[in-house]
Design a protein around this motif. Structure first.
Motif, PDB file in Angstrom:
ATOM      1  N   SER A  40      66.674 -67.415  55.204  1.00  0.00           N
ATOM      2  CA  SER A  40      65.623 -68.236  55.820  1.00  0.00           C
ATOM      3  C   SER A  40      64.482 -67.367  56.331  1.00  0.00           C
ATOM      4  O   SER A  40      64.617 -66.144  56.474  1.00  0.00           O
ATOM      5  N   CYS A  53      68.526 -73.770  53.776  1.00  0.00           N
ATOM      6  CA  CYS A  53      67.890 -74.076  55.062  1.00  0.00           C
ATOM      7  C   CYS A  53      67.272 -75.460  55.050  1.00  0.00           C
ATOM      8  O   CYS A  53      67.170 -76.112  56.078  1.00  0.00           O
ATOM      9  N   ILE A  54      66.864 -75.899  53.862  1.00  0.00           N
ATOM     10  CA  ILE A  54      66.273 -77.238  53.787  1.00  0.00           C
ATOM     11  C   ILE A  54      67.167 -78.159  52.945  1.00  0.00           C
ATOM     12  O   ILE A  54      66.725 -79.061  52.239  1.00  0.00           O
TER      13      ILE A  54
END
Ligand code: MIC
Ligand code: SF4
Length: 651
Positions: A297, A361-362
């Motif tokens: 990230s 992370c998404i």
């Protein structure tokens, strides 16, 4: 004696309109912009709608880093559009695989003392190098690309005095987690953070960038470090020493508040499920069993972080019950690890190497199993963001994460008994900008590739003179943009509002009940406005303007909240949704889903002052009147009444 803060100096040097008085609205010149693909397609469609031929910034970059999985044609269609529109508008294009926007921008483009506006909430990463870097919605970034000064309220500046030096196994991530435990994720709108003091010199630029990156979770406008000898050494190693200049606050700078952190006293920390401010010392957590570890990230995937991880893993093996995945922040980082052998150490240890992108992370894959504990070096652990409902996600430093990968337990990394790897910044980072495509000279014919999964932002009607609205949903505190407009499996619809709008408030939909989208469309089709009632800190998190565009598309025109976060409030205004703040908590408590809310003479009320009178009829027939306030400037009132900025600036 009184002196200036560094933030004050940089704002003063960019001031176009207004006075540098806390709380007042100013306009500042924006030197650089960045967009990423998940917010960038809308930003560029909006730029096109404004009829802008070529950007007017010193530098604008479009990155592809969020949507790189390419499940079906939507993501690659976006990539083609962005590459072609970037070329047409004079914007640099960072190809998929080149890395996460904030990491790449830090390495290759950030310049101390400049301003940067990015359509991503973690844009303040650039504060690690001494920039005033601010996150905003896509439309505000499109305006900045068009050369329009950016409007903001002058923030209060909290000075964080750093003393001492971090001890081995304690990391910059622990510093920002410590600060989150002090200031929390709410109540910091209208504030900025500036670091100073003797402890600053002990932190490298990537460490400072970790701190300013996750400063976003405080809800502050930006976070900034001075630019000093460490900054110079970093820029020199990036072949950009010419971009360096010394920058610091005056010796007696006046801060609105000063907090002191002794770096030597910081302990390893973790943000526990499911908020970045739910911070505990690791020593208090009692060695929780870990199933998954992900290192990456924009917060923690620098060369420094991954070299530490590789040195710890060298000659060892990941715990058999832990899955370890690593996503290097940029191609520069990955390439350097590959060439110096560290990548081989990571692979040999059993790490799963992911693309240099946002990835998990998404919510783009690597979701944890049901009930699994996932330890991540990221900045957000909002419920469900991993892609698994009921997830148990802990945010830690890479030091803590790598030890968890080895031991299978979430423990204080100092207890592992290993020697802490020594870090020396390389004299030269590997510089290869071949994955950044510069725009062709003005006048070059550059057709824009627009496949049919890419649709323009929807039209919004002018604001009704009277609101005749239904409360579609009532929510509590800290509702994030991941609740309002989830990413994960829906991320690929960012360029297709009708498809994406079906997912509005998806995480809050109840099985067997009509979805929010269905309820909203029903109210809209009956000619009424949708209303959402919310508690404190509504709209935390992402800058995604889809959390305004999609509700607007479904007919939502009014948000009543106890407080609203900065970027989200601006996005609501940009798309013709009126944000109002309750004067009394009791009124928030009384309102329920299904209540009918009316406002008479909206234009008159908004123009005549901050107070707005509303009436509500509860489902049991009780009628009551209450008042809210708005915090809109005259310009913002005009935007809401016009039905959003695109109705004013062009379409
Ligand atoms: C995030 O971390 O939530 C994102 C995805 O980077 C967002 C932007 C987006 O939703 O596209 C952000 O932080 O602004
Ligand atoms: Fe990407 Fe995550 Fe950083 Fe957002 S927080 S920019 S999704 S890596």
């Amino acid at each position: 004696m009184s002196g200036k803060t560094l933030i004050g100096k940089i704002l003063a040097a960019h001031l176009v309109e207004g006075e540098l008085v806390v709380g007042q609205e100013i306009k500042i010149r924006i030197d650089q912009t960045l967009c990423q693909d998940a917010t960038g397609t809308m930003a560029f469609l909006e730029l096109e709608a404004m009829g802008v031929e070529r950007v007017r910034t010193e530098l604008s970059v479009a990155y592809i880093d969020h949507n790189t999985c390419q499940f079906g044609p939507e993501n690659p269609n976006d990539h083609l559009y962005l590459q072609s529109v970037a070329a047409a508008k004079g914007v640099y294009f960072s190809r998929p695989g080149n890395g996460i926007c904030h990491q790449v921008h830090l390495e290759r483009f950030d310049i101390p003392g400049k301003t940067l506006l990015g359509s991503d909430s973690h844009t303040p990463t650039g504060g690690g190098i001494g920039m005033v870097a601010i996150g905003a919605g896509g439309l505000d970034v499109a305006l900045a690309m068009a050369g329009v000064p950016f409007s903001l309220r002058v923030p209060k500046v909290i000075g964080i005095k750093l003393t001492g030096k971090l001890r081995p196994w304690v990391a910059a991530k622990d510093v920002i987690l410590h600060l989150l435990s002090m200031l929390s994720t709410k109540g910091n709108v209208g504030t900025a953070v500036e670091y100073f003091g003797p402890g600053v010199a002990s932190l490298s630029v990537p460490e400072r960038a970790t701190i300013t990156n996750m400063g976003t979770e405080l809800g502050v406008t930006t976070s900034v470090f001075p630019s000093d000898a460490k900054t110079r050494a970093f820029l020199r190693a990036q072949g950009r020493e010419h971009a360096w200049r010394a920058l610091a606050a005056d010796a007696h700078a006046v801060y609105d508040r000063v907090l002191e952190i002794d770096l030597g006293g910081v302990e390893p920390m973790a943000a526990c499920p499911s908020s970045p401010d739910n911070v505990r010392r690791l020593a208090e957590l009692g060695g929780i069993k870990v199933d998954q570890v992900i290192i990456g990230s924009c917060t923690n995937s620098s060369f420094k972080d991954l070299m530490m991880v590789a040195q710890v893993l060298k000659g060892r093996h990941v715990h058999p019950e832990v899955s370890l995945a690593i996503a290097p922040g940029s191609r520069q980082v990955l390439d350097m690890l590959a060439r110096n052998g560290a990548l081989a150490d990571l692979i040999a240890a059993g790490a799963r190497i992911l693309e240099s992108a946002c990835g998990p992370c998404i919510g783009q894959g690597i979701s944890p199993a049901n009930d699994a504990v996932s330890v991540r070096t990221f900045n957000r652990n909002f419920a469900g963001r991993t892609g698994t409902k009921g997830d148990r996600c802990y945010l830690t430093s890479p030091e803590t994460a790598v030890m968890a990968a080895l031991t299978g337990r979430l423990t204080d990394p100092r207890e592992g008994g290993l020697a802490y790897p020594v870090w020396r910044q390389p004299r030269h980072f590997l510089i290869d900008d071949s994955m950044v495509i510069p725009p062709p000279p003005p006048g070059t014919a550059t057709p824009i590739v627009r496949k049919d999964t890419i649709g323009a932002p929807p039209a919004c009607s002018p604001y009704p003179v009277t609101v005749d609205g239904d409360v579609l949903l009532k929510v509590g505190d800290k509702i994030t943009t991941d609740h309002i407009m989830p990413a994960g499996e829906f991320l690929k619809y960012r360029s297709n509002i009708p498809a994406y709008a079906k997912a509005v408030f998806h995480p809050l939909n109840q099985e067997g009940q009509p979805t929010f989208a269905a309820r909203a469309a029903d109210v809209r089709d009956r000619g009424r406005q949708g209303v959402v009632v919310a508690g404190e800190s509504y709209g935390q998190g992402s800058s995604r303007e889809h959390a305004a565009i999609c509700p607007m598309y479904l007919g939502v025109r009014l948000i009543l909240a106890l407080s609203i976060e900065r970027i989200h409030a601006a996005n609501l205004v940009n798309f013709g949704i009126l944000p109002l703040i309750f004067q009394n908590r009791a009124d928030y408590e009384r309102l329920v889903q299904g209540a009918h809310v009316t406002i008479a003479d909206v234009p008159g009320q908004l123009r005549s002052g901050a107070a707005v009178t509303l009436a509500a009829v509860l489902p049991d027939g009780t009628l009551f009147h209450f008042s809210c306030r708005h915090a809109l400037t005259a310009e913002e009132v005009a935007l809401v009444l016009a039905g959003g900025r695109l109705n004013v600036t062009g379409r």
